[in-house]
Structure formats: structure tokens, C-alpha cells
Design an enzyme around this catalytic site. Structure first.
Site: not given
Length: 299
Positions: A213, A234, A284
């Protein structure tokens, strides 16, 4: 002689409160003062892994970030043993703060199975990590430029001081003094800082979840560098694990953003082992809001 990675000793070391209830604490908090999404994903996967047998390995996880995390209080992870089958098992995890879920995740685990059906993409050809500067070294190089504006110098110094437990070597670092649009692609060599060693593969998968991430969503901003970011967070995060790897060894993180629009951006990533084996695939989507007025020059 290597020090144990802080990702193992602290960040991903959950406190068990009950059979399927765990508490996680925070190590590094970004400048936004929101919880780092990779930490939540990694800790949730640790909690889920406690609820399966040692022989089962995670092959995928799918997560949603539903509320902003509070860095001032710990996170509770509640695991539900959704299904235990002969080959596959599913575990659901809810991350809770202030009595409300901030994150939900489903992880699927599989007993090892062989198959003649196999293929993968080809790893990009890039310089090895030994030939590249670390992110900290690049920042130090930028700070030596006497023309850097003081405000930007302070921002760079703050980034350099952050205690991120990851080693990063950008393959094609963007020119930070330019606001020219760039192709929405990034390549990093990444690894956990410190030593993890040979252990249950689930441990390395949890570390990779943390690493995956970092700077991921920023790939979607490269064609839009003339705008100042107002808000970026996110929305969801998915991972698929394909082959064994060591998260404390250098891996190439190939990131690209095929689309952005509607205040959202989509990014996809592949983690490659140095020997060319595709180890992990990630995806994502996140919220991206910018100021409508383009940035002025940073010099």
C-alpha cells in the site's frame, strides 16, 4: 547479525484478547494523521492467519476501508471463521475503533495443490537494486540543490525523517521539480527493513500486504502533477498471492494506473522476485480530490 524487522516484532505482532479477537497498535503514522492502510491490511491478515492451520496458505484477500482510522487508539480485529473446506477456507475480519468498523476484509486460504495449468507475464528489465539510490538518498540529493524553496525543503526533510519500516529504491524516480504530466507507471525495488528469515509463508504475505500500500495510489497522480492534492485515501484493496517469496529480500514492485475519473483512481501492481517469478498481484481504488488551480513552480 541482522536486526529483526520491526514489522515482525511490533507492527504485525498482535495481542490476542480472545480466541478470534486481537488488538493491534501503530508504528508509523503518515503526515495525513490517518492510519496507514497497509498497516490495517497487514494486521487484519495476521488475525485471519491465526484462525487457519499452518498448512493453509493465503491466496487472496479483498478489503474495504469504510471509515478513517484514528491513530490515537489501538485497533481491534474480530475474526469470523466463515468457511473451512477441504481445499479452501475463508476468514472474515472486521477492524473496529470507537465501537464502529473502520475496515472489513475477507481472506481465502488454500492447501497446496499442483496443476499443469501455469503461465505468467514477463518481469520488466530494470537495473538491479545495488545500482540504484534509496528513497532517502534521493531526497538527500534533492536537498543539496540550493534552489529548492524553503517550504518544499521542509516537506522533503519531514518525509526523510519518517520511520517507515521499508527499504525503497525507485527505478525511475519522477523529477520532483517538474509539474509536467508523466505516464501513470512506477517501478520500485522494495523489501522489509531488517531480518525475517525462513518462516511460515503467511508471515511474508502479511509483510507484503503492509508494503503493497506504500506509494501505491500515488501512481494515479503522475499524469496530474500540476494539481495540489487536497484529499487522497484508499477505498478498497485486493491481493492475490501466486508463489513463495521472502519479504525481506528485494522485490520489484511494478505499479500502473489504467484509469482515473469521478474523484477516484484505480491502480494495479505486481510484485516480482529477483529471479523473475511473479509473486503477488495487487489492485486498489482510492478517492483523489485536488485543488482546481494548478501548482506553481517548486523552485
Amino acid at each position: 547479525g541482522d536486526l529483526r524487522s520491526v514489522l515482525i516484532t511490533s507492527v504485525l505482532n498482535l495481542e490476542r484478547l480472545e480466541v478470534d479477537l486481537f488488538r493491534g497498535r501503530h508504528h508509523w503514522v503518515p503526515a495525513t494523521q490517518h492510519l496507514f492502510g497497509g498497516q490495517i491490511v497487514g494486521q487484519a491478515l495476521v488475525a485471519a492467519a491465526h484462525a487457519v492451520s499452518r498448512d493453509e496458505q493465503v491466496h487472496s484477500l479483498h478489503c474495504y476501508f469504510v471509515r478513517t482510522g484514528d491513530p490515537k487508539v489501538p485497533v481491534l480485529y474480530e475474526v469470523e471463521r466463515t468457511r473451512t473446506g477441504k481445499s479452501f477456507s475463508v476468514r472474515s475480519v472486521k477492524a473496529i475503533q470507537h465501537g464502529k468498523p473502520i475496515f472489513t476484509c475477507q481472506a481465502s486460504f488454500q492447501l497446496s495443490q499442483g496443476s499443469p495449468v501455469q503461465h505468467q507475464f514477463t518481469m520488466p528489465t530494470v537495473p538491479p537494486p545495488e545500482e540504484l539510490l534509496t528513497q532517502d538518498e534521493l531526497i538527500q540529493k534533492f536537498l543539496q540543490n540550493p534552489n529548492v524553496a524553503e517550504g518544499y525543503r521542509k516537506r522533503l526533510t519531514k518525509i526523510q525523517a519518517q520511520d517507515v519500516p521499508i527499504d525503497i529504491k525507485p527505478v525511475n524516480p519522477p523529477d520532483i521539480f517538474s509539474s509536467e504530466p508523466q505516464e501513470p507507471k512506477q517501478l520500485f525495488w522494495v523489501r522489509a527493513r531488517g531480518y525475517i528469515g525462513e518462516t511460515d509463508m503467511k508471515v511474508h504475505c502479511c509483510v507484503a500486504a503492509y508494503i503493497s500500500d506504500y506509494a501505491f495510489l500515488g501512481t494515479a497522480l503522475l499524469p496530474h502533477r500540476q494539481y495540489r492534492i487536497k484529499f487522497m485515501v484508499s477505498l478498497d484493496h485486493s491481493m492475490w498471492f501466486h508463489a513463495p517469496f521472502r519479504a525481506d529480500h528485494w522485490m520489484l514492485y511494478e505499479c500502473e494506473s489504467p484509469w482515473a475519473g469521478g474523484c477516484r483512481g484505480l491502480v494495479q501492481g505486481r510484485l516480482w522476485r529477483r529471479d523473475g517469478v511473479l509473486a503477488v498481484t495487487c489492485a486498489q481504488e482510492g478517492v483523489i480530490r485536488v485543488e482546481q488551480t494548478p501548482n506553481q513552480s517548486k523552485l
